[in-house]
Design an enzyme around this catalytic site. Structure first.
Site, short mmCIF file in Angstrom:
data_model
loop_
_atom_site.label_atom_id
_atom_site.label_comp_id
_atom_site.label_asym_id
_atom_site.label_seq_id
_atom_site.Cartn_x
_atom_site.Cartn_y
_atom_site.Cartn_z
N ASP A 34 -10.64 -7.69 -4.90
CA ASP A 34 -10.02 -6.91 -3.82
C ASP A 34 -10.40 -7.58 -2.50
OD1 ASP A 34 -9.07 -3.61 -3.90
OD2 ASP A 34 -9.30 -4.63 -1.97
N SER A 127 6.64 2.05 -9.91
CA SER A 127 6.74 3.35 -9.25
C SER A 127 8.05 4.04 -9.59
CB SER A 127 6.66 3.11 -7.74
OG SER A 127 7.16 4.21 -7.05
N THR A 129 9.84 5.26 -7.57
CA THR A 129 10.82 4.98 -6.51
C THR A 129 11.97 4.13 -7.04
OG1 THR A 129 9.56 3.04 -5.81
CG2 THR A 129 9.23 5.02 -4.53
N TYR A 152 9.48 -2.25 0.40
CA TYR A 152 8.43 -1.87 -0.54
C TYR A 152 9.04 -1.59 -1.92
CZ TYR A 152 5.52 1.34 -3.20
OH TYR A 152 4.85 1.96 -4.22
N LYS A 156 8.82 -3.62 -5.82
CA LYS A 156 8.52 -3.03 -7.14
C LYS A 156 9.60 -3.43 -8.14
CE LYS A 156 4.73 -0.84 -6.20
NZ LYS A 156 3.47 -1.41 -6.71
N LEU A 203 1.76 13.62 0.87
CA LEU A 203 1.56 15.06 1.04
C LEU A 203 0.11 15.51 0.85
CD1 LEU A 203 2.79 17.84 1.47
CD2 LEU A 203 3.39 17.90 -0.97
N1 UDP Z 1 5.99 15.90 2.37
C1 UDP Z 1 5.95 16.90 3.33
N2 UDP Z 1 5.10 16.75 4.39
C2 UDP Z 1 4.26 15.66 4.53
C3 UDP Z 1 4.31 14.66 3.52
C4 UDP Z 1 5.19 14.80 2.47
O1 UDP Z 1 6.68 17.88 3.24
O2 UDP Z 1 3.52 15.59 5.51
C5 UDP Z 1 6.87 16.05 1.20
C6 UDP Z 1 7.92 14.97 1.06
O3 UDP Z 1 9.09 15.32 1.77
C7 UDP Z 1 8.13 14.93 -0.44
C8 UDP Z 1 6.78 15.33 -1.02
O4 UDP Z 1 6.08 15.96 0.05
O5 UDP Z 1 9.06 15.89 -0.82
C9 UDP Z 1 5.98 14.15 -1.53
O6 UDP Z 1 5.92 13.18 -0.52
P1 UDP Z 1 4.95 11.94 -0.59
O7 UDP Z 1 5.12 11.15 0.67
O8 UDP Z 1 3.57 12.38 -0.94
O9 UDP Z 1 5.49 11.13 -1.86
P2 UDP Z 1 6.95 10.52 -2.20
O10 UDP Z 1 7.54 11.45 -3.21
O11 UDP Z 1 7.72 10.45 -0.93
O12 UDP Z 1 6.66 9.19 -2.77
#
Ligand code: UDP
Length: 342
Positions: A34, A127, A129, A152, A156, A203
């Site tokens: 790392d 991911s 994604t 990003y 992936k 989140l």
């Molecule tokens: N989210 C939210 N507030 C925040 C961060 C995320 O409401 O401050 C929501 C976001 O819209 C999504 C979920 O939480 O529906 C998960 O978001 P995160 O960024 O953790 O992961 P993602 O699914 O985008 O990869």
């Protein structure tokens, strides 16, 4: 007798540290590399505290093939888990070259040396994604990938394809891509966990920092989606379960149990949870109140995504087991540890 030696690139990171612990506990020798670009030496200390012993750690940049080659000269690896990558979606939109340069060059170096040194079992951290806004839910590994919406996400998808090509072309070259859903949680010892820099995008760290009083109020991005309570649905997977999925995948590779030379597995719980539900569960599990407000949708968010995990259940013999409330307690315990909150 150790089960073999695993190279873990990016092993000081969030998922890397938990996976390193799980690998050592499962009987593997591990070499972690790392460059601390998005982690800290304390993460390695945390791993060592949990394991009660030193681990093999080399501070290098995986993009530097000269340094990386020295690691391959010093150790013999049966497999590699490649975590080392930048992961901020937003930053990748403004700094695409930084993302392509770092995420792809480091990966190519790893693949090149695994091939050269004749032990190419490669586990790549992909991911969910790659599924984008899927037409049918839950998504299976057969669900078509959607065009990436960020550099990003593109790295992936490209990395999956590169691994697939290598497995197809080279004798004895095997690869597994694990598609993570939303990793959350921390080790039950509160010695390791996520270390977000600056204002968190994800989140859970935003929730715990708000609970700790570092952020004033959590913004919920949208309550007008076509979901049961209007907020987005995600599949939140405990990082300890995720770490075990890596061990199961490495076992499968090193024991020669793969059915195809290149395999993909979804790693999630198979259960959708909404943002609002997660907030309520966090409050109840930790007996506290979280200030939050509803704001507009965040650009690029898909309304819902969760995993069909049957393939990982059947083929890897792996299943998510941690209880969500325990996971949310571990998140808060980790934040309190970081902030010295009693
Ligand atoms: N989210 C939210 N507030 C925040 C961060 C995320 O409401 O401050 C929501 C976001 O819209 C999504 C979920 O939480 O529906 C998960 O978001 P995160 O960024 O953790 O992961 P993602 O699914 O985008 O990869």
């Amino acid at each position: 007798m150790a089960k073999g030696t695993v190279l873990v690139s990016g092993g000081a990171g969030y998922i890397g540290t938990h996976t390193t612990v799980a690998l050592v506990e499962a009987g593997y020798d591990v070499v972690v590399i790392d460059n601390f670009s998005n982690s800290e030496p304390s993460a390695i200390k945390g791993v060592e505290n949990i394991l009660g012993k030193k681990i093999n750690f080399v501070e290098i940049d995986t993009c530097n093939i000269v340094d990386l080659r020295k690691v391959f000269e010093n150790y013999k690896f049966e497999s590699v888990i490649h975590f080392a990558a930048y992961k901020a979606v937003g930053e990748s939109m403004t700094e695409p070259l930084k993302y392509y340069q770092n995420n792809l060059v480091s990966y190519m170096n790893i693949l090149q040396l695994m091939k050269e040194y004749g032990r190419p079992n490669v586990l790549f951290s992909s991911s969910a994604t790659v599924y984008g806004d899927a037409d049918i839910l839950p998504v299976t590994e057969e669900t078509p990938r959607k065009p990436a919406t960020s550099p990003y996400g593109n790295t992936k998808q490209m990395a999956e394809d590169i691994l697939h090509d290598c497995c197809r072309a080279y004798d004895g070259f095997y690869g597994i891509a694990l598609r993570y859903f939303n990793p959350i949680g921390a080790h039950t010892s509160a010695q390791i966990g996520e270390l977000p820099r600056g204002v968190p995008n994800n989140l859970l760290p935003y929730i715990t920092q708000t609970a700790a009083g570092i952020r004033e109020c959590l913004s919920v991005f949208g309550d007008d989606y076509d979901t049961p309570d209007g907020s987005c649905l995600r599949d939140y997977i405990d990082v300890l379960d995720l770490a075990k999925a890596h061990v199961a995948a490495v076992d499968r590779m090193t024991e020669g149990r793969m059915k195809e030379k290149y395999e993909i597995f979804n790693v999630g719980t198979g259960r959708p949870v909404s943002v609002l539900e997660l907030i309520t569960r966090f409050e109840k599990a930790n007996d506290l109140k979280l200030p939050y407000k509803i704001v507009g949708r965040r650009d690029g968010d898909v309304p819902a995504v969760w995993a069909d995990t049957s393939l990982a259940n059947e083929e890897l013999g792996w299943k998510a087991e941690r209880d969500l409330d325990d996971t949310l307690r571990a998140c808060w315990a980790w934040e309190k540890h970081l902030r010295n909150i009693k």
